[in-house]
Scaffold this motif. Structure first.
Motif, PDB file in Angstrom:
ATOM      1  N   TYR A  55       0.823  -1.214   0.000  1.00 31.11           N
ATOM      2  CA  TYR A  55       0.000   0.000   0.000  1.00 31.11           C
ATOM      3  C   TYR A  55       0.856   1.262   0.000  1.00 31.11           C
ATOM      4  O   TYR A  55       0.443   2.309  -0.516  1.00 31.11           O
ATOM      5  N   GLU A  56       2.059   1.184   0.559  1.00 33.71           N
ATOM      6  CA  GLU A  56       2.941   2.350   0.641  1.00 33.71           C
ATOM      7  C   GLU A  56       3.693   2.621  -0.656  1.00 33.71           C
ATOM      8  O   GLU A  56       4.391   3.627  -0.773  1.00 33.71           O
ATOM      9  N   THR A  57       3.569   1.760  -1.648  1.00 36.35           N
ATOM     10  CA  THR A  57       4.220   1.983  -2.934  1.00 36.35           C
ATOM     11  C   THR A  57       3.303   2.755  -3.872  1.00 36.35           C
ATOM     12  O   THR A  57       2.079   2.796  -3.674  1.00 36.35           O
ATOM     13  N   VAL A  58       3.866   3.365  -4.896  1.00 38.86           N
ATOM     14  CA  VAL A  58       3.072   4.117  -5.876  1.00 38.86           C
ATOM     15  C   VAL A  58       2.086   3.188  -6.585  1.00 38.86           C
ATOM     16  O   VAL A  58       0.896   3.503  -6.733  1.00 38.86           O
ATOM     17  N   GLU A  59       2.570   2.017  -7.020  1.00 34.56           N
ATOM     18  CA  GLU A  59       1.713   1.091  -7.750  1.00 34.56           C
ATOM     19  C   GLU A  59       0.608   0.537  -6.855  1.00 34.56           C
ATOM     20  O   GLU A  59      -0.536   0.387  -7.282  1.00 34.56           O
ATOM     21  N   GLY A  60       0.977   0.231  -5.605  1.00 38.34           N
ATOM     22  CA  GLY A  60      -0.009  -0.308  -4.676  1.00 38.34           C
ATOM     23  C   GLY A  60      -1.089   0.697  -4.337  1.00 38.34           C
ATOM     24  O   GLY A  60      -2.280   0.364  -4.282  1.00 38.34           O
ATOM     25  N   ARG A  61      -0.677   1.962  -4.107  1.00 34.70           N
ATOM     26  CA  ARG A  61      -1.659   2.983  -3.786  1.00 34.70           C
ATOM     27  C   ARG A  61      -2.601   3.230  -4.970  1.00 34.70           C
ATOM     28  O   ARG A  61      -3.808   3.444  -4.782  1.00 34.70           O
ATOM     29  N   ALA A  63      -3.502   0.991  -7.224  1.00 31.48           N
ATOM     30  CA  ALA A  63      -4.423  -0.152  -7.270  1.00 31.48           C
ATOM     31  C   ALA A  63      -5.496  -0.019  -6.194  1.00 31.48           C
ATOM     32  O   ALA A  63      -6.676  -0.307  -6.437  1.00 31.48           O
ATOM     33  N   TYR A  64      -5.093   0.431  -5.014  1.00 25.83           N
ATOM     34  CA  TYR A  64      -6.029   0.649  -3.911  1.00 25.83           C
ATOM     35  C   TYR A  64      -7.077   1.685  -4.310  1.00 25.83           C
ATOM     36  O   TYR A  64      -8.295   1.458  -4.160  1.00 25.83           O
ATOM     37  N   GLU A  65      -6.639   2.824  -4.809  1.00 23.28           N
ATOM     38  CA  GLU A  65      -7.563   3.908  -5.160  1.00 23.28           C
ATOM     39  C   GLU A  65      -8.458   3.518  -6.331  1.00 23.28           C
ATOM     40  O   GLU A  65      -9.659   3.829  -6.334  1.00 23.28           O
ATOM     41  N   ASP A  66      -7.908   2.834  -7.336  1.00 19.79           N
ATOM     42  CA  ASP A  66      -8.720   2.411  -8.485  1.00 19.79           C
ATOM     43  C   ASP A  66      -9.816   1.438  -8.045  1.00 19.79           C
ATOM     44  O   ASP A  66     -10.969   1.525  -8.501  1.00 19.79           O
ATOM     45  N   THR A  67      -9.446   0.504  -7.156  1.00 20.71           N
ATOM     46  CA  THR A  67     -10.424  -0.474  -6.677  1.00 20.71           C
ATOM     47  C   THR A  67     -11.486   0.197  -5.827  1.00 20.71           C
ATOM     48  O   THR A  67     -12.695  -0.070  -5.974  1.00 20.71           O
ATOM     49  N   LEU A  68     -11.072   1.102  -4.948  1.00 25.24           N
ATOM     50  CA  LEU A  68     -12.027   1.807  -4.088  1.00 25.24           C
ATOM     51  C   LEU A  68     -12.950   2.698  -4.915  1.00 25.24           C
ATOM     52  O   LEU A  68     -14.162   2.761  -4.653  1.00 25.24           O
ATOM     53  N   ASP A  69     -12.413   3.377  -5.929  1.00 20.93           N
ATOM     54  CA  ASP A  69     -13.246   4.228  -6.785  1.00 20.93           C
ATOM     55  C   ASP A  69     -14.314   3.397  -7.500  1.00 20.93           C
ATOM     56  O   ASP A  69     -15.474   3.833  -7.637  1.00 20.93           O
ATOM     57  N   ASN A  70     -13.936   2.216  -7.972  1.00 20.80           N
ATOM     58  CA  ASN A  70     -14.885   1.332  -8.640  1.00 20.80           C
ATOM     59  C   ASN A  70     -16.011   0.936  -7.685  1.00 20.80           C
ATOM     60  O   ASN A  70     -17.198   0.928  -8.057  1.00 20.80           O
ATOM     61  N   LEU A  71     -15.657   0.641  -6.439  1.00 25.61           N
ATOM     62  CA  LEU A  71     -16.659   0.226  -5.459  1.00 25.61           C
ATOM     63  C   LEU A  71     -17.548   1.389  -5.034  1.00 25.61           C
ATOM     64  O   LEU A  71     -18.750   1.207  -4.803  1.00 25.61           O
ATOM     65  N   LYS A  72     -16.988   2.587  -4.932  1.00 31.86           N
ATOM     66  CA  LYS A  72     -17.810   3.754  -4.587  1.00 31.86           C
ATOM     67  C   LYS A  72     -18.828   4.040  -5.683  1.00 31.86           C
ATOM     68  O   LYS A  72     -19.921   4.554  -5.412  1.00 31.86           O
ATOM     69  N   LYS A  73     -18.503   3.681  -6.896  1.00 38.20           N
ATOM     70  CA  LYS A  73     -19.420   3.864  -8.023  1.00 38.20           C
ATOM     71  C   LYS A  73     -20.516   2.788  -8.028  1.00 38.20           C
ATOM     72  O   LYS A  73     -21.696   3.096  -8.238  1.00 38.20           O
ATOM     73  N   ILE A 104      -4.911  -8.931  -4.288  1.00 35.15           N
ATOM     74  CA  ILE A 104      -5.054  -8.042  -5.445  1.00 35.15           C
ATOM     75  C   ILE A 104      -3.988  -6.951  -5.408  1.00 35.15           C
ATOM     76  O   ILE A 104      -3.392  -6.610  -6.434  1.00 35.15           O
ATOM     77  N   ILE A 105      -3.732  -6.405  -4.227  1.00 39.28           N
ATOM     78  CA  ILE A 105      -2.755  -5.320  -4.134  1.00 39.28           C
ATOM     79  C   ILE A 105      -1.344  -5.839  -4.367  1.00 39.28           C
ATOM     80  O   ILE A 105      -0.491  -5.120  -4.906  1.00 39.28           O
ATOM     81  N   LEU A 106      -1.082  -7.091  -4.027  1.00 37.02           N
ATOM     82  CA  LEU A 106       0.248  -7.657  -4.274  1.00 37.02           C
ATOM     83  C   LEU A 106       0.476  -7.878  -5.764  1.00 37.02           C
ATOM     84  O   LEU A 106       1.599  -7.716  -6.258  1.00 37.02           O
ATOM     85  N   LYS A 111       4.518  -8.499  -6.404  1.00 36.08           N
ATOM     86  CA  LYS A 111       5.236  -8.994  -5.243  1.00 36.08           C
ATOM     87  C   LYS A 111       4.761 -10.394  -4.890  1.00 36.08           C
ATOM     88  O   LYS A 111       3.567 -10.677  -4.890  1.00 36.08           O
ATOM     89  N   GLU A 112       5.721 -11.272  -4.600  1.00 35.20           N
ATOM     90  CA  GLU A 112       5.381 -12.603  -4.150  1.00 35.20           C
ATOM     91  C   GLU A 112       4.873 -12.547  -2.716  1.00 35.20           C
ATOM     92  O   GLU A 112       5.314 -11.722  -1.916  1.00 35.20           O
ATOM     93  N   VAL A 113       3.937 -13.422  -2.389  1.00 30.54           N
ATOM     94  CA  VAL A 113       3.418 -13.485  -1.029  1.00 30.54           C
ATOM     95  C   VAL A 113       4.500 -14.041  -0.112  1.00 30.54           C
ATOM     96  O   VAL A 113       5.095 -15.075  -0.387  1.00 30.54           O
ATOM     97  N   ILE A 114       4.779 -13.337   0.986  1.00 31.68           N
ATOM     98  CA  ILE A 114       5.820 -13.769   1.924  1.00 31.68           C
ATOM     99  C   ILE A 114       5.312 -14.890   2.808  1.00 31.68           C
ATOM    100  O   ILE A 114       5.981 -15.899   3.023  1.00 31.68           O
TER     101      ILE A 114
END
Length: 385
Positions: A55-61, A63-73, A104-106, A111-114
């Motif tokens: 979530y702290e990465t540019v790509e992760g943030r 993906a987070y915002e795109d997914t949340l925007d879709n759900l708010k719609k 989804i955010i990974l 990123k591989e799951v740790i």
């Protein structure tokens, strides 16, 4: 992250009865189970060591915002419900939302799951003349043991909500702490009964609808056609995948069970979906591997475990009654990949077992192995007539 003292397996499933708007119901859940939710958020390795760093990465943030925007719609009411849970439990919203995004955010940050992932959940449908049953093991990472509860909610809105224009919902669902209802075992007042098996598609789709929100929407379904429409989620489609085992108690004619395999929307705006119908005289079983949809999968442990559990099931006679389901769901003869998981070193535990009896209209819950323990509770199914 503070160390958590082990308290063993508790013989306890708390329940809340709540009525109000989506936000009010979410808030009451958060307020009532605040300690359980905060405990789970604090101890979840996947959240704290996988999802939050992504979530702290540019790509992760993004993906987070795109997914949340879709759900708010499309599903703003369920976003408000989750906001209520966050406010009621005093847990930051983004942490609860990340639990719903899951891997989804990974995938967005490549990123591989740790940490180990869940490898369980087994469902059995028995559709005989005198026995119409849906049995399910709820398996989850050991962090989840003792971190779940029932939500029995009645939501009435002053105007239609979301893409499916829903005004009223009434349901009971077993919920992981801090999660929306719908992703385990559930039923609604229209007579929909269902259980969920997680499936691990390799290629996930940020910006689409997470499975947790699709199964939350499923709690509003009035009939089978409506349920399949919700699973297809036209206009967006699923971001990840799962299997849904379901039937409608109020349907006319013969009892029909259905197993739906749902996969991520791939180069289209709707979920991949394959539905198998189980007619009278037939049974079916499903674990955590795609059996019909041709989807590349990840999580080799889940695939291996699913194959082993299905092999165990096939070693039994075809189930005819509740005792057969109990024997199969409580089986631990395969020491590496048992159906019921409760070994001291298991990173996945069977946290509960449920059996829906469609004729008696009851839901029997076990908090331990059903072969060796009495039910913790038998709930009547409150269905519209």
């Amino acid at each position: 992250m503070p160390a958590m003292e082990s308290i063993g397996r508790r013989q306890c499933i708390p329940i809340i009865y709540t009525r109000g708007t989506h936000y009010e119901v979410g808030f009451d859940v958060g307020r009532t189970f605040a300690n359980i939710i905060r405990s789970f958020v604090n101890r979840s390795k996947s959240l704290n060591e996988d999802f939050l760093p992504a979530y702290e990465t540019v790509e992760g943030r993004r993906a987070y915002e795109d997914t949340l925007d879709n759900l708010k719609k499309n599903f703003p009411q369920y976003v408000r419900e989750l906001e209520g849970t966050a406010d009621g439990s005093n847990v930051p919203f983004h942490k609860l939302f990340l639990l719903h995004m899951d891997n989804i955010i990974l995938s967005a940050v490549k990123k591989e799951v740790i940490h180990p992932q869940p490898v369980g959940c087994s469902s059995i449908c028995v559709n005989q003349n005198d026995q119409q049953l849906l049995g399910h093991t709820e398996d989850a990472l050991d962090d989840t043991l003792n971190h779940f509860y029932f939500v029995s909610a009645h939501i009435i809105s002053d105007k239609p909500q979301g893409k499916w224009k829903v005004r009223e919902e009434k349901f009971t669902s077993l919920c992981y702490a801090g999660h929306l209802p719908g992703y385990t075992m559930s039923y609604n007042h229209h007579g929909l009964v269902f259980s969920i098996n997680t499936l691990s598609a390799k290629y996930l789709k940020p910006g689409k609808t997470p499975r947790h929100f699709i199964t939350r929407a499923l709690l509003s379904a009035e009939n089978f056609a409506g349920a399949t429409e919700i699973l297809r989620d036209r206009g967006s489609g699923a971001a990840d995948g799962c299997s849904i085992n379901m039937t409608f108690l109020n349907q006319e004619g013969d009892r029909m069970f259905h197993n739906a395999e749902m996969g991520p929307a791939d180069k289209t705006d709707e979920s991949q979906l394959n539905v198998l119908t189980i007619s009278p005289g037939e049974n079916t079983m499903h674990c955590n591997k795609y059996l019909r949809l041709k989807i590349e999968e990840t999580n080799e442990e889940m695939t291996r475990s699913s194959v082993c559990r299905m092999t165990t099931f096939k070693s039994y006679r075809s189930p005819k009654n509740k005792q057969d389901i109990i024997n199969m769901l409580g089986d631990h003869t395969n020491k590496d990949y048992p159906v019921f998981r409760d070994g001291p070193g298991d990173f996945v535990k069977t946290i509960a077992v449920g059996i829906f009896d469609c004729r008696a209209k009851t839901w029997t819950l076990y908090s331990d192995n059903p072969k060796e323990n009495d039910p913790l509770v038998v709930l009547p199914l409150d269905i519209k007539t």
